[in-house]
Design a protein around this motif. Structure first.
Motif, PDB file in Angstrom:
ATOM      1  N   ILE A  27       0.851  -1.187   0.000  1.00 28.43           N
ATOM      2  CA  ILE A  27       0.000   0.000   0.000  1.00 28.43           C
ATOM      3  C   ILE A  27       0.892   1.243   0.000  1.00 28.43           C
ATOM      4  O   ILE A  27       1.830   1.351   0.790  1.00 28.43           O
ATOM      5  N   ARG A  28       0.572   2.161  -0.881  1.00 27.00           N
ATOM      6  CA  ARG A  28       1.324   3.411  -1.003  1.00 27.00           C
ATOM      7  C   ARG A  28       0.343   4.581  -1.163  1.00 27.00           C
ATOM      8  O   ARG A  28      -0.731   4.431  -1.743  1.00 27.00           O
ATOM      9  N   LEU A  29       0.763   5.738  -0.700  1.00 21.74           N
ATOM     10  CA  LEU A  29      -0.006   6.950  -0.985  1.00 21.74           C
ATOM     11  C   LEU A  29       0.223   7.355  -2.430  1.00 21.74           C
ATOM     12  O   LEU A  29       1.330   7.200  -2.963  1.00 21.74           O
ATOM     13  N   THR A  30      -0.797   7.878  -3.058  1.00 26.20           N
ATOM     14  CA  THR A  30      -0.645   8.470  -4.381  1.00 26.20           C
ATOM     15  C   THR A  30      -0.049   9.860  -4.195  1.00 26.20           C
ATOM     16  O   THR A  30       0.097  10.348  -3.064  1.00 26.20           O
ATOM     17  N   GLU A  31       0.280  10.521  -5.282  1.00 27.80           N
ATOM     18  CA  GLU A  31       0.775  11.904  -5.183  1.00 27.80           C
ATOM     19  C   GLU A  31      -0.274  12.786  -4.512  1.00 27.80           C
ATOM     20  O   GLU A  31       0.063  13.656  -3.707  1.00 27.80           O
ATOM     21  N   ALA A  32      -1.549  12.566  -4.833  1.00 27.84           N
ATOM     22  CA  ALA A  32      -2.624  13.344  -4.196  1.00 27.84           C
ATOM     23  C   ALA A  32      -2.668  13.064  -2.701  1.00 27.84           C
ATOM     24  O   ALA A  32      -2.899  13.963  -1.890  1.00 27.84           O
ATOM     25  N   GLY A  33      -2.438  11.804  -2.306  1.00 31.88           N
ATOM     26  CA  GLY A  33      -2.450  11.436  -0.899  1.00 31.88           C
ATOM     27  C   GLY A  33      -1.316  12.059  -0.113  1.00 31.88           C
ATOM     28  O   GLY A  33      -1.462  12.368   1.072  1.00 31.88           O
ATOM     29  N   LYS A  34      -0.181  12.246  -0.773  1.00 32.22           N
ATOM     30  CA  LYS A  34       0.983  12.812  -0.088  1.00 32.22           C
ATOM     31  C   LYS A  34       0.764  14.259   0.341  1.00 32.22           C
ATOM     32  O   LYS A  34       1.398  14.730   1.283  1.00 32.22           O
ATOM     33  N   VAL A  35      -0.121  14.968  -0.338  1.00 33.59           N
ATOM     34  CA  VAL A  35      -0.361  16.377   0.007  1.00 33.59           C
ATOM     35  C   VAL A  35      -1.724  16.599   0.663  1.00 33.59           C
ATOM     36  O   VAL A  35      -2.074  17.725   1.001  1.00 33.59           O
ATOM     37  N   TYR A  36      -2.479  15.531   0.846  1.00 37.34           N
ATOM     38  CA  TYR A  36      -3.827  15.623   1.403  1.00 37.34           C
ATOM     39  C   TYR A  36      -3.776  15.727   2.926  1.00 37.34           C
ATOM     40  O   TYR A  36      -2.975  15.073   3.578  1.00 37.34           O
ATOM     41  N   THR A  37      -4.617  16.563   3.492  1.00 36.23           N
ATOM     42  CA  THR A  37      -4.780  16.665   4.943  1.00 36.23           C
ATOM     43  C   THR A  37      -6.196  16.208   5.297  1.00 36.23           C
ATOM     44  O   THR A  37      -7.165  16.862   4.917  1.00 36.23           O
ATOM     45  N   PRO A  38      -6.298  15.068   5.983  1.00 38.48           N
ATOM     46  CA  PRO A  38      -7.644  14.546   6.283  1.00 38.48           C
ATOM     47  C   PRO A  38      -8.363  15.391   7.337  1.00 38.48           C
ATOM     48  O   PRO A  38      -7.732  15.934   8.245  1.00 38.48           O
ATOM     49  N   VAL A  39      -9.666  15.489   7.177  1.00 40.82           N
ATOM     50  CA  VAL A  39     -10.525  16.184   8.133  1.00 40.82           C
ATOM     51  C   VAL A  39     -11.642  15.223   8.499  1.00 40.82           C
ATOM     52  O   VAL A  39     -12.289  14.638   7.631  1.00 40.82           O
ATOM     53  N   GLU A  40     -11.861  15.036   9.793  1.00 36.63           N
ATOM     54  CA  GLU A  40     -12.882  14.099  10.246  1.00 36.63           C
ATOM     55  C   GLU A  40     -14.277  14.638   9.952  1.00 36.63           C
ATOM     56  O   GLU A  40     -14.552  15.822  10.152  1.00 36.63           O
ATOM     57  N   ASP A  41     -15.143  13.721   9.461  1.00 32.42           N
ATOM     58  CA  ASP A  41     -16.548  14.087   9.181  1.00 32.42           C
ATOM     59  C   ASP A  41     -17.304  14.359  10.455  1.00 32.42           C
ATOM     60  O   ASP A  41     -17.096  13.800  11.459  1.00 32.42           O
TER      61      ASP A  41
END
Length: 91
Positions: free
Chosen positions: A77-91
């Motif tokens: 499992i790897r992060l995509t380029e989009a995942g590397k810069v994404y900051t998750p926010v809880e719903d």
């Protein structure tokens, strides 16, 4: 993003560059392998401004050698380029 999805995302991000599978993530987080696989497939994505689904993680086919010398197909499992810069926010 749901709390379990953030847990999985953070594990992947914190272990960037290491080889691990969904089962490894499950072991490390205490989530079931079924839940982790579902999160990777459906939970780690978002829709961009045009409505396109953007995956944050991907499965990379690989092969490992077992102790007995046989080989086993796995998916790391790897992060995509989009995942590397994404900051998750809880719903």
């Amino acid at each position: 993003m749901k709390a379990n999805s953030i847990t999985v995302f953070n594990f992947i991000k914190d272990n960037d560059g290491k080889n691990f599978t969904a089962a490894d993530i499950a072991d490390a987080t205490g989530l079931s392998a079924k839940s982790v696989n579902g999160i990777i497939t459906k939970g780690l994505q978002y829709k961009d401004d045009e409505g396109n689904v953007v995956p944050l993680a991907e499965r990379i086919p690989a092969e490992i050698e077992l102790a007995d010398g046989t080989h086993k197909a796995v998916k790391f499992i790897r992060l995509t380029e989009a995942g590397k810069v994404y900051t998750p926010v809880e719903d």
